[in-house]
Design an enzyme around this catalytic site. Sequence first.
Site, mmCIF file in Angstrom:
data_model
loop_
_atom_site.group_PDB
_atom_site.id
_atom_site.type_symbol
_atom_site.label_atom_id
_atom_site.label_comp_id
_atom_site.label_asym_id
_atom_site.label_seq_id
_atom_site.Cartn_x
_atom_site.Cartn_y
_atom_site.Cartn_z
ATOM 1 N N HIS A 157 0.847 -1.267 0.022
ATOM 2 C CA HIS A 157 -0.049 -0.155 0.032
ATOM 3 C C HIS A 157 0.881 1.419 0.049
ATOM 4 O O HIS A 157 0.504 2.265 0.521
ATOM 5 C CB HIS A 157 -0.850 0.000 1.110
ATOM 6 C CG HIS A 157 -1.719 -1.151 1.375
ATOM 7 N ND1 HIS A 157 -2.893 -1.474 0.882
ATOM 8 C CD2 HIS A 157 -1.444 -2.361 2.104
ATOM 9 C CE1 HIS A 157 -3.273 -2.856 1.392
ATOM 10 N NE2 HIS A 157 -2.472 -3.174 1.855
ATOM 11 N N SER A 278 17.276 20.522 -16.655
ATOM 12 C CA SER A 278 16.246 21.530 -16.850
ATOM 13 C C SER A 278 16.796 22.964 -17.580
ATOM 14 O O SER A 278 17.801 23.283 -17.142
ATOM 15 C CB SER A 278 15.387 21.838 -15.408
ATOM 16 O OG SER A 278 15.046 23.332 -15.659
ATOM 17 N N LYS A 284 18.475 20.780 -11.389
ATOM 18 C CA LYS A 284 17.665 19.467 -11.715
ATOM 19 C C LYS A 284 18.334 18.279 -12.346
ATOM 20 O O LYS A 284 19.236 18.693 -13.240
ATOM 21 C CB LYS A 284 16.412 19.921 -12.628
ATOM 22 C CG LYS A 284 15.283 20.791 -11.946
ATOM 23 C CD LYS A 284 14.677 20.274 -10.894
ATOM 24 C CE LYS A 284 13.537 19.179 -11.167
ATOM 25 N NZ LYS A 284 12.585 19.552 -12.134
#
Length: 460
Positions: A157, A278, A284
């Site tokens: 889960h 990026s 990034k």
Amino acid sequence: MASLSRSGVFSDGMDRRLARFSESISFDHRLYKQDIRGSVAHARMLCRQGLLQNEEFEAIERELLDIERVIDRGEIPFQIELEDIHMHIEQTLIDRLGDVGRKLHTARSRNDQVSTDLRLWIREQLDRVDALLLELQRAFLKRCKIDQGVIIPAYTHMQRAQPVLAAHYWLAYVEKLERDRGRLLDCRKRVNICPLGGAAVAGTSLPIDRHYTAELLEFEGVAANSVDISSDRDFVVESVFVLTMISEHLSGWAEEWILWSTTEFGFIKLPHAFCTGSSIMPQKVNPDTLELTRGKTARVVGNLQTLLVLIKGLPLAYNRDLQEDKPPLFDSFDTVMACLELAIPIVEQTELQPDVISAKLDQGYLDATALMEGLISQGMPQRTAHHKVGALVAIAKSRSVSLVGLTEAEIKSVDESLDSTLRATLGVSGAVQSYRSFGSSNPERVAEQIKRWEKLIQLD
Ligand code: ARG
């Protein structure tokens, strides 16, 4: 140029709009090698059966092989009036050989021809996919050695569940890929059946030898019903289903590793060669390869749907709808192979971050199940142990400590019969050691599995 499929029955040429609408040469040109291989085998059989003279067969074979080289060099202009690859090759042959070329299509139709080409093409591609799956399995197996002894949290889960060895986790992917390979091999059996000689729908009155053609093309069997041959695309759907399951596995893995590469998780460092930056945020390092794997595999799932809908309403036997099977088929193979080719180096080169992982391993009460099982082996009923350990977790949570951090008094407050000796089963490595069952993450069981896989997939 007049189309080979327009017999003397037609009074008019084809409307250009129809020619554009019905052509498939823009995509089925990919089948030219298979088409030529099938035609050479067919001609050889015709010759053996006395339907072609030796010199006729030799000329046909020579010219077909030369046409293959010309197409290799991109020197045959494709034109929509000739519809598909079958007619391009046959027309080129006729241009070169005249009446001898006009004999090639004896006792066959494009219906059994296209099925033959597709089966030969798919057979090759399945073998290439299988080789890539094996390489990916090997990449995961190699990781088992690299990440030896590292314990990671397993999730259910998407919540921290129980600690497992990283190697155990990698072998989960090896298992999935093994099922993919099993499905592929099984599907290949039904692909590898020769339809050639089924002709349009009813077979032929001419004395052909279909078993000989099948042997020449290295098919394992001969399809036994000409009506079925003309209509059957099960093997196309089945191949794309196999590719879809591979896609499902790749996509789930990609999603997981995208999460694991985030600052929030920090479990892995992806190889920079497979990441992008990026244009505005200099910090990034984006996991685009994995995102595109997740994204591109969506198309494969869609292709399966397209094929299922394509054939669901078709009466026997060949219907022109079937021509539409090729774009989704080709796209599925291209996509899955491209994803696999990138998955292999990513799995090989990604670095697990054991320090980051172990720093948080005592969070999330990963040892609760092991503690519960410890109480069960002392004779406590499972439901009782489950409840009491839950109560201990609640106390620990309220003080933001791990289970090891509970005081004697806190333990006693849940059950008088409990004391701090239960600490022996606590901690993640204790939990991992405590597993026993076959298929569990116990280090010895995992080592056995690694050995088994090393044998199975022959890692040096
Ligand atoms: N291009 C066709 C296809 O892919 C070849 C078979 C054409 N057969 C026919 N009867 N028109 O299905």
